[in-house]
Design a protein around this motif. Structure first.
Motif, PDB file in Angstrom:
ATOM      1  N   ILE A 423       0.809  -1.153   0.121  1.00 53.31           N
ATOM      2  CA  ILE A 423      -0.017  -0.169   0.054  1.00 53.31           C
ATOM      3  C   ILE A 423       0.867   1.188  -0.060  1.00 53.31           C
ATOM      4  N   ALA A 424       1.800   1.254   0.792  1.00 47.86           N
ATOM      5  CA  ALA A 424       2.955   2.367   0.913  1.00 47.86           C
ATOM      6  C   ALA A 424       3.786   2.598  -0.470  1.00 47.86           C
ATOM      7  N   VAL A 426       2.455   2.665  -3.653  1.00 44.02           N
ATOM      8  CA  VAL A 426       1.679   2.924  -4.524  1.00 44.02           C
ATOM      9  C   VAL A 426       1.086   4.529  -4.089  1.00 44.02           C
ATOM     10  N   PRO A 427       1.274   5.514  -4.791  1.00 41.29           N
ATOM     11  CA  PRO A 427       0.891   6.876  -4.695  1.00 41.29           C
ATOM     12  C   PRO A 427      -0.534   7.061  -4.576  1.00 41.29           C
ATOM     13  N   THR A 428      -0.987   8.104  -3.850  1.00 41.28           N
ATOM     14  CA  THR A 428      -2.304   8.399  -3.674  1.00 41.28           C
ATOM     15  C   THR A 428      -3.132   8.351  -5.135  1.00 41.28           C
ATOM     16  N   GLY A 429      -4.181   7.906  -5.462  1.00 39.64           N
ATOM     17  CA  GLY A 429      -4.809   7.836  -6.892  1.00 39.64           C
ATOM     18  C   GLY A 429      -4.102   7.139  -7.842  1.00 39.64           C
ATOM     19  N   GLY A 430      -3.139   6.195  -7.351  1.00 41.21           N
ATOM     20  CA  GLY A 430      -2.502   5.606  -8.371  1.00 41.21           C
ATOM     21  C   GLY A 430      -3.083   4.139  -8.591  1.00 41.21           C
ATOM     22  N   HIS A 431      -2.524   3.013  -9.035  1.00 37.94           N
ATOM     23  CA  HIS A 431      -3.180   1.936  -9.114  1.00 37.94           C
ATOM     24  C   HIS A 431      -1.919   0.803  -8.781  1.00 37.94           C
ATOM     25  N   PHE A 432      -2.425  -0.394  -8.632  1.00 40.11           N
ATOM     26  CA  PHE A 432      -1.696  -1.783  -8.259  1.00 40.11           C
ATOM     27  C   PHE A 432      -1.590  -2.483  -9.304  1.00 40.11           C
TER      28      PHE A 432
END
Lengths: 512, 512
Positions: A423-424, A426-432
Motif C-alpha cells: 500500500i505504501a 503506490v501513490p495516492t490515486g495510483g493503481h496496483f
C-alpha cells in the motif's frame, strides 16, 4: 496476464492442444465456518421430543418381515397385522451410541476418497431423472449414451465428488439389469465412488461386488473401507417399504453407508408447517438410523433430509424456496444433535436452465452449505424438479459449487497478505496493477470462473454477446472433447465384464 | 387453493381489475441471525492495526481547503503542499466516541421510514448507471422517462426501501440541474427516502431542502430526523476529492447520514490480497468517519464497503465473486468492531440478465446479508457492472430479495406448529392436502413467488414455455400498469415546483 490455468492433474493426450477449461483442482473440502443455526436449542429439543412421540405413540408402518423381525427382537412394539412399529427413546439412544460420527467412501482411485462427517463437504451428481436435456438436442428419455456422457462430465469436473443414483435412467435397457450397465459405466468412465440402487438386495450386492472387484479387494475388506453408498427413502408419512428395507439391511450388513432420507414436501407428505415437517422427517430418519444399528452395530449411516414445500396453488413440488433453505439449516442442527453425518441437497424447481434455476439453486446451495451439510446430493445437473438431467445446468452448478469452494477457503491474514508495504508503495490515486506484490500473486489471487464472463460490454458484444446459457453449452461440449477415460487394469476390466455377463444370465427375466 | 394474494396496502383504482402481482407487504426488516464471521478476532485486530498505520504513517491526500482546515484544527498532521493528512488512533477513537450506532431515514410518508443500524436491514434501488435496458426496447442512454419508470417500480415493489443516487442519469437534461428533476421525480412518484448527489454542496442542499418541503418540516427539524442520505466515495487509494469533501461537510452539518464507501477493486485500487484491500478500505472509511465527527460530533455516518476484484486477465471489474462475498463478510465484522451501521452491496458483473447475473447476485446478496449489512445498496436493477439499470434485472432482484426476507422471518416452534396432532391424523402413506391443519394455514404457509414458476413441465410447455426472463418482462410491464402515483398535497407540490424553477434560474449555466 492471460495464461489459462491448467486443470489439476490431467495429462494431455499426444497431439491435443494443452489448453483446458479453467477449473479448480480436485480437492476434498472442509467447511471452516460455524453452521448457521435458525432454531434455538429449545426448538431443537422440541422437535426431538415431538419426533420421539411420533415414534413411540404413532409408529412407522413397515412392509417386510425381515425389518419387523429385527425391531421385534430389539424390543420394539410390533403389530404384525398392521405392520406398525413403535419404540421409545431408549432404543434411539441405544442406536445413537453405536453410530459412527463419520464415514468415508473410497473408490477405485484412492486419491478420490471422500470423508463424510464432521466439517467435511462433498458434492454428488444429480440422481434419478428419467429425462435428459441439452440446448443442442432438446429433451429426450434417459439412455445409456447420455448416461455415459454425464459420468464423463462427473469425472472431468473436479467439483463433483460422487456419482449419485442413475444420473438418468437408460430406458432402452431392461429394467431388471440396467443397474449393472450403469455400475459398469461408473467404474469404466470415472474414478469416483457411486450410489448403488437400493431397490432390493440384488442391486445392492451387485454394486458392492463390482466396486470390490474394481478396487481389487474382498467384500470383507470393503466392509471396513466403504466404497459405495445409497439413499434409503421413506414413503412419508411414516411408511417404510419392503425393497428399501432389504436394501438397507444389505448395505448395513456389508458396512456400506446409507443416507436415511425422508422425501417430504410440506403440505403434502407432512403438515404444512416447517416445525411439523422437521419433527416428522426427523422421526422417519431416526427410524432408519435405528434399523441400521439393529442390523449391524457400528454400521455407517448418514442423516438425510429433503424437506421442501409444494406450490399451494397447484400442489406441484417447489425447491430452492425459502422454506426449503430453512429446512436445510434446521436439519443440519438435528443431525449435529445426534452426532450424525448430514446429507442434504441444493435443488430447484425450474423447467428450464434460466434465471429461476440459477437463483433457486444458489439459494438452496447456501442453505445446504450453511446448514453444515457433509454430502450435498443432486449438486450438479438437477432440472425440472429432478425429472431431467441437464447438461447446461450441470455447468451452471459447477460454477456455483466452485464459487462456494472458494468462499470456504480460509483467508490468510499474515503480514505479507495485509500488505502495508504494498500500500505504501503506490501513490495516492495510483493503481496496483504492476506492483511486485501484485505480480507475485495475480495468477492465483482470484477465483477464475468457468462460466462467468467479465469482459466489458463492448468486448462481450464484439465476441457475439453470448449469454451464460450459450457459454454453458460450449463448455460441456468442450469438456466431453477434452475428457480422458481413466486407465483401468485390463484384468479388472475383464473381471467386471464377466461379472456383468454372468449376472445378466442369472437374472434373466426375474428381479435381481 | 388459487386465490392470488393482494399486494399489501394498495388501493385499486375504479374500474381496474383487482388482481395484482403477488408480493410481500411493505415491511421494515431485522436480521435475527448472527452474522457470518470469517475473520477471527486476531485478524480483525490485525486489519485495524494496519489501517491505523496507513492513516498515521502514509495518510490520505485531500483536495480542498475546508477539509484540510478541519483536520488541521483537530490536531492532525496536515501537509499543505501535498494535501497529505495523517493522524493517530487517538483521533479515530475520539470520533468513534461520538458516532451514533444507528440512524434512520424518514421520507414524506413516515410509514416508509427505515432504520439503519443494529440488526436492521434495508434495500436500495440501483444507483448511477448511465444506461438503461429492457428486453422490449433494448439498451439506450439514461433519460427522464426511464428514470421515472424506475422510481414508479421502486414505489410499487415493497422490497425496495430506498432510492439510490440517480437510478439512471437523465442525459438529455442539463448536467448542472438534472439533480433537481430527479429529486422532484423521487418526491412525486414515490414515498421513499432517497440519495442526494454529493458532488458539491449545492446538490446536497437542494436534496435536503426538497425533502424538508415534501415533509412539511424545517431544515433544522430534519437535522434531528434525517430524510436523505448519500454515498461519499473515496478515490482509492487514499485520495479524497474536493467535491466529495464539500458534500460530506454539507450533509454532516445538516445531520443527514452519509455512507463512507471506498470503491476498491483488489488488484487495481488496492493490493491484490483481500486482507490488504480490507486494511486500505478500512483506513479510507475511518478517514471519512472521523471527518464527519469533526464537522458535527454526533453526525450520523455509515460504514460503507464496496470491495471486489478485477479480472486479472483483462483488468475488468468483477462482482458477485467469492472474493467480493468474503469482503462483504469481513467488512461487516469491521463495521461492528467500530459500532457503526454497515452499508454493503449485492452487485454482479454480467452483461445480460442471464444465469451469471442470477448466481453472482445471489452470491453477493448472501454475503451482504450474512455480513450483517444494514443498507444493501444497488440491491435491485444493477447490470453490466453498474453501467446499466435493467428492468428485468430489477424483477429478478425483487424475487431474490423477497426470498431473503422470508428466510429472515423467524420460525414459530409452538406446539401447534410442531403439529403432532396433525401428523397423528393422517394415516401412514397418506397425504396432508385436505386436513384441517393444512386448510387453516395454506394461504400464508409458504412464500408465494413473484418470478418463479412451479407448474410441472407439461403445464409450463402448454402455457408457452416462458423462461423466467420472459416472465420478468411481463412482470415489470404489469407493475407499471398497476402502479398508482401516491397522493401529494397540492400545496407541497406547488412549493416543490417553485423551488425547482427558482433554483434552475439561479444555477443558469453555472455549477449548483
Amino acid at each position: 496476464m492471460n495464461a489459462p490455468r491448467r486443470a489439476g492433474g490431467r495429462r494431455s493426450k499426444a497431439g491435443r492442444t494443452s489448453t483446458s477449461l479453467p477449473q479448480l483442482p480436485w480437492q476434498t473440502l472442509t467447511n471452516p465456518y460455524s453452521p448457521m443455526e435458525i432454531a434455538g436449542p429449545d426448538a431443537v429439543e422440541a422437535i426431538h421430543r415431538t419426533s420421539i412421540r411420533i415414534l413411540s405413540e404413532l409408529g412407522v408402518r413397515v412392509i417386510g418381515a425381515s425389518v419387523l423381525d429385527l425391531f421385534s427382537k430389539a424390543g420394539a412394539k410390533v403389530d404384525r397385522d398392521t405392520g406398525l412399529v413403535r419404540f421409545d427413546e431408549e432404543l434411539v439412544n441405544h442406536a445413537l451410541a453405536t453410530v459412527p460420527s463419520r464415514t468415508s467412501l473410497t473408490p477405485r482411485n484412492p486419491a478420490r476418497r471422500v470423508e463424510i462427517g464432521g466439517n467435511s463437504l462433498c458434492f454428488g451428481l444429480v440422481a434419478g431423472p428419467p429425462n435428459v436435456h441439452d440446448c443442442v438436442n432438446g429433451r429426450r428419455a434417459g439412455n445409456l449414451a447420455d448416461y455415459e456422457n454425464f459420468i464423463r462430465l462427473a469425472q472431468y469436473f473436479n467439483a463433483i465428488h460422487l456419482i449419485g443414483n442413475q444420473v438418468t435412467s437408460p430406458m432402452e435397457l431392461p429394467a431388471n439389469s440396467r443397474h449393472l450397465d450403469t455400475y459398469l459405466a461408473n467404474l469404466r468412465l470415472s474414478e469416483l465412488s457411486f450410489h448403488v440402487s437400493a431397490i432390493g438386495k440384488g442391486r445392492v450386492m451387485d454394486g458392492i461386488n463390482m466396486m470390490a472387484i474394481a478396487r481389487g479387494i474382498s467384500r470383507e475388506e470393503m466392509a471396513h473401507s466403504p466404497g459405495v453408498t445409497t439413499i434409503i427413502s421413506v414413503n412419508s408419512p411414516r411408511l417404510f417399504d419392503q425393497e428399501m428395507g432389504e436394501g438397507l439391511i444389505a448395505m448395513a450388513e456389508h458396512g456400506q453407508p446409507v443416507s436415511i432420507t425422508p422425501f417430504t414436501l410440506m403440505g403434502a407428505m407432512t403438515p404444512v408447517t416447517l416445525p411439523a415437517a422437521m419433527a416428522q422427517q426427523n422421526a422417519e430418519a431416526l427410524f432408519g438410523v435405528v434399523l441400521t444399528q439393529l442390523v449391524r452395530p457400528g454400521a455407517p449411516v448418514i442423516y438425510g433430509a429433503f424437506t421442501s414445500n409444494v406450490d399451494m396453488k397447484s400442489g406441484a413440488p417447489a425447491f430452492g424456496t425459502p422454506e426449503n433453505t430453512k429446512a436445510n439449516l434446521i436439519a443440519g442442527q438435528l443431525a449435529r444433535r445426534y452426532g450424525l453425518p448430514y446429507r442434504t441437497s441444493n435443488a430447484n424447481a425450474s423447467n428450464a436452465v434460466d434465471l429461476q434455476a440459477a437463483y433457486e439453486t444458489s439459494m438452496s446451495t447456501w442453505g445446504a452449505v450453511l446448514g453444515g451439510g457433509n454430502l450435498i446430493y443432486h449438486a450438479a445437473g438437477w432440472l425440472e424438479g429432478g425429472l431431467t438431467a441437464s447438461y447446461e445446468k450441470l455447468v451452471l452448478d459447477i460454477e456455483i459449487l466452485q464459487n462456494m469452494i472458494e468462499i470456504l477457503k480460509p483467508v490468510d491474514f499474515s503480514e505479507a497478505e495485509l500488505g502495508f508495504d504494498a500500500i505504501a508503495a503506490v501513490p495516492t490515486g495510483g493503481h496496483f496493477f504492476g506492483t511486485d506484490h501484485t505480480i507475485a500473486r495475480y495468477q492465483s489471487a482470484f477465483y477464475e470462473p468457468l462460466l462467468s464472463d467479465w469482459t466489458n460490454y463492448g468486448g462481450w458484444q464484439a465476441a457475439g454477446a453470448k449469454t451464460a446459457l450459450t457459454r454453458a453449452t460450449e463448455i460441456w461440449q468442450r469438456a466431453l472433447v477434452e475428457y480422458e477415460e481413466p486407465a483401468l487394469d485390463p484384468a479388472i476390466r475383464e473381471e467386471l465384464d464377466a461379472y456383468v455377463a454372468t449376472r445378466k444370465e442369472q437374472i434373466g427375466t426375474a428381479e435381481p
